[in-house]
Design an enzyme around this catalytic site. Structure first.
Site, PDB file in Angstrom:
ATOM      1  N   CYS A 454       3.047   0.175   0.274  1.00 20.33           N
ATOM      2  CA  CYS A 454       1.736   0.167  -0.370  1.00 20.33           C
ATOM      3  C   CYS A 454       1.863  -0.130  -1.856  1.00 20.33           C
ATOM      4  CB  CYS A 454       1.019   1.488  -0.147  1.00 20.33           C
ATOM      5  SG  CYS A 454       1.939   2.928  -0.726  1.00 20.33           S
ATOM      6  N   HIS A 858       0.709   7.573  -2.148  1.00 20.71           N
ATOM      7  CA  HIS A 858       0.138   6.339  -1.629  1.00 20.71           C
ATOM      8  C   HIS A 858      -0.497   5.569  -2.777  1.00 20.71           C
ATOM      9  CE1 HIS A 858      -1.702   3.599   1.172  1.00 20.71           C
ATOM     10  NE2 HIS A 858      -2.922   3.902   0.775  1.00 20.71           N
TER      11      HIS A 858
END
Length: 1043
Positions: A454, A858
Site C-alpha cells: 500500500c 496502512h
C-alpha cells in the site's frame, strides 16, 4: 384394354391421334372389368407414370390410373396396399431408385384416390414410420420438398407422440444438410421454394404439437454449433427462425446461455452461423435473434465469444448492407456489434476502409430508401469516431463523405454508447479506450495490493493524479526501451485506460522496489517516493549520456524523446528555455527545486553557503513550548541545541558529488533532538553578512508562532506553521556546533535556509516517525495538522545574501518568550525590495498513514486533478491574522495572506471531485473528508502532501496547444502501449467471463468469506491489518476481483 393402351403409347402414330384414342380408353373406365383386367390396367399405368420415357406417356398413365381407380375403387384399394407402397418406399420400382421424387408423387396421388377407403388408415400408419426413416436418410431438398407436400396434404402421415419429436429433429438435421451448388437465378429460386416448403411443414407440426418446438430448436442449435470441420450446416436453417414465436426469445436465450454443457467453441460457431443467416433472403427476425443472443452472452459476461465473433464477422455483416433484401437486418446487427464493442477500436477499424465506397454508392442511386439508410449509417459512424477519437488519418475521408448528412449531438452519442455497451460505461476517453464495468463510478482504476504494498500504491496514485507530470510521462517516446520510466509510462497508461477495477503493478513493483525493502513487509512511502524519483532522474541522465556517445545506436528511448518533453515542460512552466533548463530531467522539471543553506559563524562572522537541489521538503514538528523563560547573554552561553532533524533527499547539483542516501534515517527525527530544541521556539541568531560586526546583544531571536487552538486547548499546527519552522533561522551549538574553517575549530553558528527555485509540484513530508533514543524504538507523532488548500511558498530568486544582510537590523530581546517573532525582527527601510515572492500552490494529493508505527499500518491517498489553469495569486500580502510582521510573513510564507482566497477555493472544492484511493478501491470524497480525517480517525494522519504550483496566465495551460500540452486531456498513446492495453482488456473480459461462471457454479455453495476491515494487506507485524486504523476507507471485499 391394357395391351391396346400399351401399344398405342409406344406407337409412331401422330400425337393428336394418340390423344383421341387415350380419351376413348379413359371413357371406357366406366364399363365393368374383372379384377384381373383392372389389376393389369393399374400395373400398366403405374409403369407409365414411374418409368415413362417421355412426358406424354407419364401424362397418359396419370389420366388412365385416376379414371380406373375412381370407377374401380375396390380393385385399386386391393392393388394400392401396404405391401405395394412399402416396396416402393424401400426398394423402388424396377429400375427406379426408391429415393426418386416420382415415387413420392405416385404415392401422394394414390392416397388421394383411396382417401375414402378404410385401408387408407393402414397406409397412414405405414407412412408415419416410413417418412421418419426417409428423413433420417437425409434426402435432397427436392425430395424433402415433395415429402413436405405429401405430409401437408395428409397430416395423418406425420408421426405422432415421441416419434413426432424425433421426426422434427431429423427434419432439422436434414435441412442442415441442404446445399445449392448452382448460381443460376432459376435454380436458386427453386431451391428457396423447396426450403420454404420444408420449413412450413415444421411450422405446421410445431403448431399442432407444441412439445416438438423446443427439441427442434435444440437440434437447430446442435447443428449450427457443431465444431466438426467436415460439416458446415446449411444457411437454409435460417428459414426456421421466422416461425419461432418472438415471445420465446428471452426464455430460449436464457436457457441456452445457462446450459453448462454448451462449450465456448460451440457457442462461437453457433453465433457465427446465425450471423451468416443474414444472407438468407426470405428469413425474418434473424437480426432479432442474433442481437438477443449477443445481449444474452454479454449478460453472463462471455466476452471472449463476443470479441471473437465480432472480429470474425463484422466485415461480412457490413458487406450485407449492399443487398436490399437483407439490408435492414444487417444494419441492425452491425450497429449492435460496433456500439457494444467498446474496449478497442479494432472492430470499427476493420470496416473503416469500406465506409466511403458504401456512402458514395448509395448517394449516387438517389433512392429515398438509400438516403434514409445513409442517415442511419452516418449516425453510427459518428458515434464510433467520437468514441475512438485520435485517428484523423483514418476518419478524414469518412467525414468528408458524410458531411452533408446530419451529425448527432454529443448528448445523443453518449446516450447511444451507454445504452449499447456490453456493460455500463463511464466517460469516453480521447485515447480511444473507454472504461467498462470494472471501473467504479469514479472512472478511476485502483491498484491491487501485492502484499503490504500500500505504501507504493498510495504514492503511485498521487503521482498519477499529478496531471502535468502524468501527461509528460505518457507523451514520452520510449518504444524499445526497458527503463523504469518506460514501466511507469506503462503503469500510467493502464491506470488511465484499462477496463479493470484494479490493476496489479507487479512489474513496476519489482523494478522500483528499493533493494533494502523486504518484500511483503510494510515500508515507508516517503522513502519509496524519494528512491523512485531519484531512480527516474539518474536513469534519464545515464540515457542521455549513452545517447550522446552512441547517437547511431541509441536504444530508442535515449534519443530526443526525453529532451523534447523537458523542452515542453520548460515552455509550459514559462521558463525562458535556456540551455541549462533544457538539460534538466523530467523529474527536475516537475519536482525539482533549489534550496540555499547559509551558515554564519558567530565568532568570526564568516559565512558559507551551499545551493542544493531538492525533490521534497521534510518538515519536522515544532517542539512543545516550555513555561520557563530563556535568555542568553552571548553566543557562547547558548544552550545545547541540535539540528532540527531535517533529513531530505535531494537531486544533487550537477557540480556536486552525488549525495549518499541513508535509508535508515531518511524519514525519522530523533526524539532527543526534538526534545532538546525547547522553550517555545529555539533561540536563533540571525546573521547574514560576512565579516559584518553585529552587536552581541542583538544576537537573540526567539521563534514563537501563534497557532490556532482546538476547543480543548491543544494546538493544531498547520502545514504553513511547519514550513515556517523549517525555514526559520537556527543556532548550531553544543554537540551540533559548526566547524568554521576560518577559526579552524568548532564554533556556535547560525544556519538559515531559503528556497531559491520552486518546483512545479511541491512534495512535503511530515516527519511523523521519530526514534526514541531512550527506549530504542520508533514511534509515530499523531499530532493533527491543518491542511491548507492554498499554500504560499516564499521563494527568493534574485536577492543575494549580502544584500539581504544589509537590509536587516536585528534587535533581540528574550525577556518575554511568549512574544511573537515578528516583534523581535525590525525591518529596515529597504526590506520590501527583497521580500520573497510568495508562489501560490493548490493542494493536489495527500498520502495518509493509518497506524501507530512505521513498520505496520496502512497507507491510502486522497487526490484530485489539478492543472496549471487554476487562479494564480502572486503577491507579497500583508496580514494581520498571523502574529508575524509583514516582512517576516513574506520571509516565512504566512498562510493567512490568502485566507479569503483559500476559503473561497475551499468552498468551491467541496463540490468538486476528490478521490479516495485505497488500494483496489476508488471512491468519491470531498475536501472536508480530507480535512477531518485525523479528527475522525486519530491514527490516520497526513504524511506526504503534493501541492501544484499555480502559474500565471502565460504559464502552463492545458487549453493552449502551442505550449505543447494536449487540448483534450492526456496525449494519445504510443501504438505499443495501445496494443498492450487492448490485449489486456480482452484478457480482462475473459477473466470476467470465468468469474461469472465460477459464481454461477458456486451460487448454491457457501458464500465466500471476507475480511471486514477493508485492507488488502496481511496482518501485523508489518501489515495493513485491523491495527492500521479506519482510514475513512474501510470496505469489504465482497465482489472484488481477484486477478
Amino acid at each position: 384394354m391394357d395391351k391396346i393402351l400399351e401399344g398405342l403409347v409406344s406407337s409412331s402414330h401422330p400425337l393428336p391421334l394418340k390423344r383421341m384414342i387415350v380419351r376413348k380408353v379413359v371413357e371406357s373406365a366406366e364399363h365393368w372389368l374383372d379384377g384381373a383386367q383392372c389389376e393389369a390396367m393399374f400395373d400398366l399405368t403405374t409403369r407409365l407414370i414411374l418409368e415413362g420415357p417421355d412426358p406424354f406417356q407419364r401424362q397418359v398413365g396419370h389420366q388412365v390410373l385416376e379414371a380406373y381407380a375412381r370407377y374401380h375403387r375396390p380393385e385399386f384399394e386391393s392393388f394400392f396396399n401396404k405391401t405395394f407402397v412399402l416396396g416402393l418406399l424401400q426398394q423402388g420400382y424396377h429400375s427406379l431408385d426408391r429415393k426418386d421424387v416420382a415415387i413420392l408423387d405416385y404415392i401422394h396421388n394414390g392416397l388421394k384416390l383411396i382417401m375414402s377407403c378404410p385401408s387408407v388408415l393402414d397406409l397412414f400408419s405405414l407412412l408415419q414410420v416410413e417418412v421418419l426413416r426417409l428423413v433420417c436418410e437425409r434426402p435432397e431438398p427436392q425430395l424433402c420438398a415433395r415429402l413436405s407436400d405429401l405430409l401437408t396434404d395428409f397430416v395423418q402421415c406425420v408421426p405422432k407422440g415421441k416419434l413426432a419429436i424425433t421426426f422434427c429433429q431429423q427434419l432439422v438435421r436434414t435441412i442442415g444438410h441442404f446445399q445449392c451448388v448452382s448460381t443460376q437465378e432459376k435454380e436458386l429460386r427453386e431451391y428457396v421454394s423447396q426450403v420454404t416448403k420444408v420449413s412450413n411443414l415444421l411450422q405446421n407440426i410445431w403448431k399442432a404439437e407444441p412439445s416438438t418446438l423446443l427439441p427442434s430448436l435444440q437440434e437447430v442449435f446442435a447443428s449450427i454449433s457443431s465444431t466438426d470441420a467436415s460439416f458446415e450446416p446449411s444457411v437454409a436453417l435460417a428459414s426456421l427462425v421466422q416461425h419461432i414465436p418472438l415471445q420465446m426469445i428471452t426464455v430460449l436465450i436464457r436457457s441456452l446461455i445457462a446450459d453448462p454443457n454448451v462449450k465456448d467453441a460451440s457457442m462461437t460457431q453457433a453465433l457465427c452461423r446465425m450471423i451468416d443467416w443474414l444472407s438468407w433472403p426470405l428469413a425474418q427476425h434473424v437480426d432479432t435473434w442474433v442481437i438477443a443472443l449477443l445481449k444474452g452472452l454479454a449478460a453472463v459476461q462471455k466476452f471472449t465469444i463476443l470479441i471473437d465473433v465480432t472480429l470474425l464477422k463484422i466485415e461480412l455483416v457490413f458487406n450485407r448492407l449492399w443487398f436490399p433484401l437483407v439490408r435492414p437486418g444487417a444494419l441492425a446487427v452491425l450497429s449492435h456489434m460496433l456500439l457494444s464493442f467498446q474496449h478497442s477500436p479494432e472492430a470499427f477499424h476493420l470496416i473503416v476502409p469500406h465506409v466511403v465506397n458504401l456512402v458514395h454508392s448509395f448517394r449516387s442511386d438517389g433512392l429515398p430508401s438509400s438516403t434514409a439508410f445513409l442517415v442511419q449509417v452516418t449516425e453510427l459512424v459518428h458515434c464510433m469516431m467520437y468514441h475512438y477519437s485520435g485517428f484523423p488519418d483514418l476518419y478524414e475521408p469518412i467525414l468528408e463523405a458524410v458531411k452533408d448528412f446530419p451529425k448527432p449531438s454529443e448528448e445523443k452519442i453518449k446516450l447511444i454508447l451507454n445504452q449499447s455497451a456490453w456493460t455500463s460505461q463511464s466517460n469516453a476517453l480521447a485515447s480511444c479506450l473507454s472504461r467498462l464495468s470494472g471501473k467504479s463510478e469514479t472512472g478511476k482504476t485502483g491498484l491491487i495490493n501485492l502484499g503490504n504494498t500500500c505504501y507504493m500504491n498510495s504514492v503511485l496514485q498521487a503521482l498519477f493524479m499529478a496531471t502535468d507530470f502524468r501527461r509528460q510521462v505518457l507523451s514520452l517516446n520510449l518504444n524499445g526501451c526497458n527503463s523504469l520510466m518506460k514501466k511507469l509510462q506503462h503503469l500510467f497508461a493502464f491506470l488511465a485506460h484499462t477496463q479493470r477495477e484494479a490493476y496489479a503493478p507487479r512489474i513496476f513493483f519489482e523494478a522500483s522496489r528499493p533493494p533494502w525493502f523486504t518484500p511483503r513487509s510494510q515500508q515507508d512511502c516517503s522513502e519509496y517516493l524519494r528512491f523512485l524519483l531519484d531512480r527516474l532522474h539518474e536513469e534519464e541522465k545515464i540515457l542521455r549520456v549513452q545517447s550522446s556517445h552512441e547517437p547511431s545506436e541509441g536504444p530508442g528511448c535515449a534519443d530526443t524523446s526525453l529532451q523534447e518533453v523537458a523542452s515542453k515542460a520548460a515552455a509550459a512552466t514559462g521558463s525562458p528555455g535556456t540551455s541549462a533548463d533544457e538539460e534538466k530531467t523530467l523529474v527536475e522539471r516537475m519536482f525539482g527545486g533549489k534550496l540555499r543553506t547559509h551558515v554564519c559563524c558567530l565568532n568570526c562572522r564568516s559565512t558559507s553557503q551551499k545551493l542544493e537541489a531538492f525533490t521534497d521538503l521534510s518538515l519536522a514538528f515544532r517542539p512543545a513550548p516550555s513555561v520557563e523563560d530563556v535568555s542568553f547573554q552571548n553566543p557562547a552561553s547558548l544552550p545545547s541545541a541540535q539540528d532540527d532533524g531535517l533529513m531530505q533527499t535531494s537531486v544533487a547539483d550537477p557540480e556536486e558529488e552525488p549525495i549518499v542516501y541513508n535509508p535508515a534515517t531518511a524519514a525519522f527525527v530523533c526524539d532527543s533532538i526534538v526534545n532538546e530544541r525547547v522553550v517555545g521556539s529555539p533561540p536563533v541568531e540571525f546573521h547574514c553578512a560576512e565579516n559584518n560586526s553585529i552587536p552581541s546583544e542583538s544576537a537573540k531571536i526567539l521563534i514563537s508562532k501563534d497557532v490556532p487552538q482546538n476547543p480543548g486547548g491543544e494546538a493544531t499546527p498547520s502545514v504553513t506553521d511547519l514550513l515556517n519552522y523549517f525555514l526559520a533561522p537556527e543556532i548550531l551549538t553544543g554537540d551540533n556546533q559548526y566547524y568554521c574553517e576560518n577559526c579552524a575549530s568548532l564554533q556556535n553558528a547560525e544556519k538559515t535556509m531559503q528556497i531559491t527555485e520552486e518546483p512545479e509540484y511541491l512534495i512535503l513530508t511530515l516527519l511523523r516517525f521519530s526514534y526514541d533514543q531512550k527506549y530504542h524504538v520508533r514511534r509515530k507523532i499523531l499530532d493533527n495538522v491543518s491542511l491548507p488548500l492554498v499554500l504560499e511558498l516564499p521563494v527568493r530568486r534574485t536577492a543575494s545574501f549580502s544584500s539581504l544582510a544589509e537590509s536587516w537590523s536585528v534587535d533581540v530581546d528574550f525577556t518575554d518568550i511568549n512574544e511573537n517573532l515578528a516583534k523581535k525582527l525590525k525591518p529596515s527601510a529597504t526590506e520590501e525590495a527583497f521580500c520573497p515572492t510568495l508562489v501560490p500552490y493548490l493542494l493536489s494529493s495527500v498520502v495518509v498513514h493509518s497506524g501507530v508505527s512505521s513498520e505496520s499500518g496502512h497507507y491510502y491517498s486522497y487526490a484530485r486533478n489539478i492543472t496549471g489553469t487554476e487562479s494564480s495569486y502572486q503577491m507579497c500580502p500583508e496580514s494581520e491574522h498571523l502574529a508575524l510582521a509583514p516582512s517576516q510573513s513574506c520571509l516565512l510564507g504566512g498562510e493567512s495572506s490568502s485566507a479569503v482566497i483559500e476559503q473561497d477555493l475551499e468552498n468551491k472544492e467541496m463540490s468538486q471531485e476528490w478521490f479516495l484511493f485505497n488500494d483496489s478501491r476508488v471512491t468519491f470524497t470531498s475536501f472536508q473528508s480530507v480535512q477531518k480525517i485525523t479528527s475522525r480517525f486519530p491514527k490516520d494522519t497526513a504524511y506526504v502532501l503534493l501541492y501544484k504550483k499555480q502559474n500565471s496566465a502565460n504559464g502552463l495551460c492545458s487549453d493552449n496547444p502551442a505550449n505543447g500540452v494536449w487540448v483534450n486531456g492526456d496525449p494519445p498513446l504510443q501504438k505499443e502501449l495501445m496494443d498492450a492495453i487492448t490485449k489486456d482488456n480482452k484478457l480482462y473480459l475473459q477473466e470476467q467471463e470465468l468469474n461469472a461462471r465460477a459464481r454461477a457454479l458456486q451460487a448454491a455453495s457457501a458464500s465466500c468469506s471476507f475480511r471486514p476491515n477493508g485492507f488488502d494487506d496481511n496482518d501485523p507485524p508489518g501489515s495493513c491489518g485491523p491495527t492500521g486504523g479506519g482510514g475513512g476507507g474501510g470496505f469489504n471485499t465482497v465482489g472484488r476481483l481477484v486477478f
